[in-house]
Design a protein around this motif. Structure first.
Motif, PDB file in Angstrom:
ATOM      1  N   LEU A  57      -2.770  33.666 -83.815  1.00  0.00           N
ATOM      2  CA  LEU A  57      -3.725  34.126 -83.965  1.00  0.00           C
ATOM      3  C   LEU A  57      -3.857  35.482 -83.570  1.00  0.00           C
ATOM      4  O   LEU A  57      -4.843  36.620 -83.562  1.00  0.00           O
ATOM      5  N   THR A  58      -2.646  35.930 -85.052  1.00  0.00           N
ATOM      6  CA  THR A  58      -2.179  37.546 -85.685  1.00  0.00           C
ATOM      7  C   THR A  58      -3.068  37.506 -86.254  1.00  0.00           C
ATOM      8  O   THR A  58      -3.188  39.320 -86.821  1.00  0.00           O
ATOM      9  N   ALA A  59      -3.491  36.690 -87.610  1.00  0.00           N
ATOM     10  CA  ALA A  59      -4.517  37.065 -88.263  1.00  0.00           C
ATOM     11  C   ALA A  59      -5.709  36.555 -88.310  1.00  0.00           C
ATOM     12  O   ALA A  59      -6.528  35.698 -89.582  1.00  0.00           O
ATOM     13  N   LEU A  60      -6.630  36.616 -87.646  1.00  0.00           N
ATOM     14  CA  LEU A  60      -7.833  36.112 -86.813  1.00  0.00           C
ATOM     15  C   LEU A  60      -8.786  36.831 -87.673  1.00  0.00           C
ATOM     16  O   LEU A  60      -9.604  36.736 -88.929  1.00  0.00           O
ATOM     17  N   SER A  61      -8.270  38.356 -87.843  1.00  0.00           N
ATOM     18  CA  SER A  61      -9.021  39.464 -88.568  1.00  0.00           C
ATOM     19  C   SER A  61      -9.457  39.065 -90.314  1.00  0.00           C
ATOM     20  O   SER A  61      -9.818  39.385 -90.609  1.00  0.00           O
ATOM     21  N   ALA A  62      -7.454  39.561 -90.570  1.00  0.00           N
ATOM     22  CA  ALA A  62      -7.334  38.832 -91.669  1.00  0.00           C
ATOM     23  C   ALA A  62      -7.282  37.992 -92.399  1.00  0.00           C
ATOM     24  O   ALA A  62      -8.331  38.239 -93.924  1.00  0.00           O
ATOM     25  N   SER A  63      -8.133  36.964 -92.015  1.00  0.00           N
ATOM     26  CA  SER A  63      -8.669  35.526 -92.745  1.00  0.00           C
ATOM     27  C   SER A  63     -10.112  35.597 -92.487  1.00  0.00           C
ATOM     28  O   SER A  63     -11.064  34.917 -92.676  1.00  0.00           O
ATOM     29  N   ASN A  64     -10.552  36.577 -92.074  1.00  0.00           N
ATOM     30  CA  ASN A  64     -12.517  36.940 -91.859  1.00  0.00           C
ATOM     31  C   ASN A  64     -12.592  38.152 -92.623  1.00  0.00           C
ATOM     32  O   ASN A  64     -13.792  38.657 -91.593  1.00  0.00           O
ATOM     33  N   GLU A  65     -12.567  38.513 -93.296  1.00  0.00           N
ATOM     34  CA  GLU A  65     -11.800  39.116 -94.197  1.00  0.00           C
ATOM     35  C   GLU A  65     -12.366  40.751 -93.423  1.00  0.00           C
ATOM     36  O   GLU A  65     -13.112  41.335 -93.184  1.00  0.00           O
ATOM     37  N   GLY A  66     -11.888  40.898 -92.514  1.00  0.00           N
ATOM     38  CA  GLY A  66     -11.060  42.113 -91.640  1.00  0.00           C
ATOM     39  C   GLY A  66     -11.917  42.362 -90.659  1.00  0.00           C
ATOM     40  O   GLY A  66     -11.621  43.256 -90.234  1.00  0.00           O
ATOM     41  N   VAL A  67     -12.533  41.502 -90.078  1.00  0.00           N
ATOM     42  CA  VAL A  67     -13.486  40.946 -88.946  1.00  0.00           C
ATOM     43  C   VAL A  67     -13.128  40.357 -88.103  1.00  0.00           C
ATOM     44  O   VAL A  67     -12.820  39.117 -88.640  1.00  0.00           O
ATOM     45  N   PHE A  68     -12.949  40.640 -87.161  1.00  0.00           N
ATOM     46  CA  PHE A  68     -11.904  39.890 -85.470  1.00  0.00           C
ATOM     47  C   PHE A  68     -14.032  39.715 -85.505  1.00  0.00           C
ATOM     48  O   PHE A  68     -14.772  38.997 -85.320  1.00  0.00           O
ATOM     49  N   PRO A  69     -13.483  37.305 -85.460  1.00  0.00           N
ATOM     50  CA  PRO A  69     -14.526  36.514 -84.954  1.00  0.00           C
ATOM     51  C   PRO A  69     -13.877  35.624 -83.708  1.00  0.00           C
ATOM     52  O   PRO A  69     -14.314  35.085 -83.649  1.00  0.00           O
ATOM     53  N   THR A  70     -15.316  36.810 -83.173  1.00  0.00           N
ATOM     54  CA  THR A  70     -15.697  36.626 -81.695  1.00  0.00           C
ATOM     55  C   THR A  70     -16.213  35.687 -81.996  1.00  0.00           C
ATOM     56  O   THR A  70     -15.839  34.463 -80.728  1.00  0.00           O
ATOM     57  N   VAL A  71     -17.073  35.374 -82.100  1.00  0.00           N
ATOM     58  CA  VAL A  71     -18.339  34.265 -81.784  1.00  0.00           C
ATOM     59  C   VAL A  71     -17.194  32.652 -82.192  1.00  0.00           C
ATOM     60  O   VAL A  71     -17.286  31.857 -81.560  1.00  0.00           O
ATOM     61  N   ARG A  72     -16.367  32.096 -83.423  1.00  0.00           N
ATOM     62  CA  ARG A  72     -16.168  31.152 -83.015  1.00  0.00           C
ATOM     63  C   ARG A  72     -14.636  31.737 -82.172  1.00  0.00           C
ATOM     64  O   ARG A  72     -13.981  29.994 -81.759  1.00  0.00           O
ATOM     65  N   VAL A  73     -13.889  32.536 -82.122  1.00  0.00           N
ATOM     66  CA  VAL A  73     -12.904  32.179 -81.379  1.00  0.00           C
ATOM     67  C   VAL A  73     -13.307  32.155 -79.380  1.00  0.00           C
ATOM     68  O   VAL A  73     -12.989  31.178 -78.999  1.00  0.00           O
ATOM     69  N   VAL A  74     -14.748  32.475 -79.497  1.00  0.00           N
ATOM     70  CA  VAL A  74     -15.096  31.985 -77.785  1.00  0.00           C
ATOM     71  C   VAL A  74     -15.478  30.550 -77.788  1.00  0.00           C
ATOM     72  O   VAL A  74     -15.189  29.724 -77.103  1.00  0.00           O
ATOM     73  N   MET A  75     -16.416  29.898 -78.917  1.00  0.00           N
ATOM     74  CA  MET A  75     -16.509  28.874 -78.948  1.00  0.00           C
ATOM     75  C   MET A  75     -15.294  27.842 -79.200  1.00  0.00           C
ATOM     76  O   MET A  75     -15.311  26.721 -78.772  1.00  0.00           O
ATOM     77  N   ARG A  76     -14.354  28.129 -79.682  1.00  0.00           N
ATOM     78  CA  ARG A  76     -13.358  27.418 -79.745  1.00  0.00           C
ATOM     79  C   ARG A  76     -12.505  27.186 -78.487  1.00  0.00           C
ATOM     80  O   ARG A  76     -11.947  26.344 -77.769  1.00  0.00           O
ATOM     81  N   ILE A  77     -12.241  28.647 -77.729  1.00  0.00           N
ATOM     82  CA  ILE A  77     -11.901  28.127 -76.128  1.00  0.00           C
ATOM     83  C   ILE A  77     -13.043  28.059 -75.328  1.00  0.00           C
ATOM     84  O   ILE A  77     -12.713  27.302 -73.784  1.00  0.00           O
ATOM     85  N   ASP A  78     -14.025  28.454 -75.483  1.00  0.00           N
ATOM     86  CA  ASP A  78     -14.809  27.913 -74.242  1.00  0.00           C
ATOM     87  C   ASP A  78     -15.461  25.843 -74.697  1.00  0.00           C
ATOM     88  O   ASP A  78     -15.653  25.728 -73.322  1.00  0.00           O
ATOM     89  N   GLY A  79     -14.622  26.060 -75.717  1.00  0.00           N
ATOM     90  CA  GLY A  79     -15.258  24.304 -75.937  1.00  0.00           C
ATOM     91  C   GLY A  79     -16.419  24.027 -76.447  1.00  0.00           C
ATOM     92  O   GLY A  79     -16.856  23.025 -76.827  1.00  0.00           O
ATOM     93  N   ARG A  80     -17.083  25.041 -76.645  1.00  0.00           N
ATOM     94  CA  ARG A  80     -18.028  24.959 -77.406  1.00  0.00           C
ATOM     95  C   ARG A  80     -18.371  23.917 -78.995  1.00  0.00           C
ATOM     96  O   ARG A  80     -18.306  23.471 -79.875  1.00  0.00           O
ATOM     97  N   ASP A  81     -17.313  24.961 -79.581  1.00  0.00           N
ATOM     98  CA  ASP A  81     -16.410  24.465 -80.921  1.00  0.00           C
ATOM     99  C   ASP A  81     -15.143  23.709 -80.821  1.00  0.00           C
ATOM    100  O   ASP A  81     -14.197  23.995 -80.711  1.00  0.00           O
ATOM    101  N   PRO A  82     -14.569  22.245 -80.277  1.00  0.00           N
ATOM    102  CA  PRO A  82     -13.811  21.918 -79.906  1.00  0.00           C
ATOM    103  C   PRO A  82     -12.972  21.038 -80.979  1.00  0.00           C
ATOM    104  O   PRO A  82     -13.439  20.974 -82.255  1.00  0.00           O
ATOM    105  N   LEU A  83     -11.548  21.269 -80.422  1.00  0.00           N
ATOM    106  CA  LEU A  83     -10.507  20.994 -81.300  1.00  0.00           C
ATOM    107  C   LEU A  83      -9.354  19.856 -80.787  1.00  0.00           C
ATOM    108  O   LEU A  83      -8.861  20.769 -79.113  1.00  0.00           O
ATOM    109  N   VAL A  84      -9.322  18.834 -81.280  1.00  0.00           N
ATOM    110  CA  VAL A  84      -8.474  18.275 -80.353  1.00  0.00           C
ATOM    111  C   VAL A  84      -7.448  18.005 -81.202  1.00  0.00           C
ATOM    112  O   VAL A  84      -7.459  18.118 -82.417  1.00  0.00           O
TER     113      VAL A  84
END
Length: 131
Positions: A57-84
């Motif tokens: 989780l410390t490399a989220l911005s680095a792996s997204n061209e220096g921009v924190f991927p807010t939408v992806r993180v929100v959707m992963r946590i709240d279940g809209r983009d599920p990860l089993v």
């Protein structure tokens, strides 16, 4: 007359939620560190037993061209983009992250609705990003 629906939408829009980094860190330590590790690098004590390794989780911005991927993180946590990862969706504490929706700003500048605990968690995660 065409501007009326847009103006009504703006009047009903929620203000952006306040972010509490300290609360976000407490949430992280209680709910996330078991899998992602206390340093958030994906090496928590439960990580060896998971089918999908936890993200650094410390490399989220680095792996997204220096921009924190807010939408992806929100959707992963709240279940809209599920990860089993271990037979259930992430997080296994999903009920905690439900509640009254609040708005936070996506990386595009647009508002995205989520819960206050997730807004606080986002605030903390943004502070631990590596260059």
């Amino acid at each position: 007359m065409r501007a009326l629906p847009f103006m009504m939408m703006l009047a009903c829009a929620s203000p952006l939620a306040a972010q509490d980094v300290d609360q976000g860190e407490a949430i992280y330590n209680f709910y996330c560190a078991t899998c992602h590790g206390t340093a958030a690098m994906g090496n928590g004590p439960m990580s060896p037993s998971l089918v999908v390794p936890p993200t650094n989780l410390t490399a989220l911005s680095a792996s997204n061209e220096g921009v924190f991927p807010t939408v992806r993180v929100v959707m992963r946590i709240d279940g809209r983009d599920p990860l089993v990862s271990h037979g259930s969706s992430m997080p296994v504490y999903g009920d905690f992250f439900e509640g009254t929706d609040v708005a936070t700003k996506a990386e595009t500048g647009q508002p995205i609705m989520t819960s206050q605990p997730i807004v606080d968690l986002l605030a903390y995660l943004k502070t631990i990003q590596q260059e």
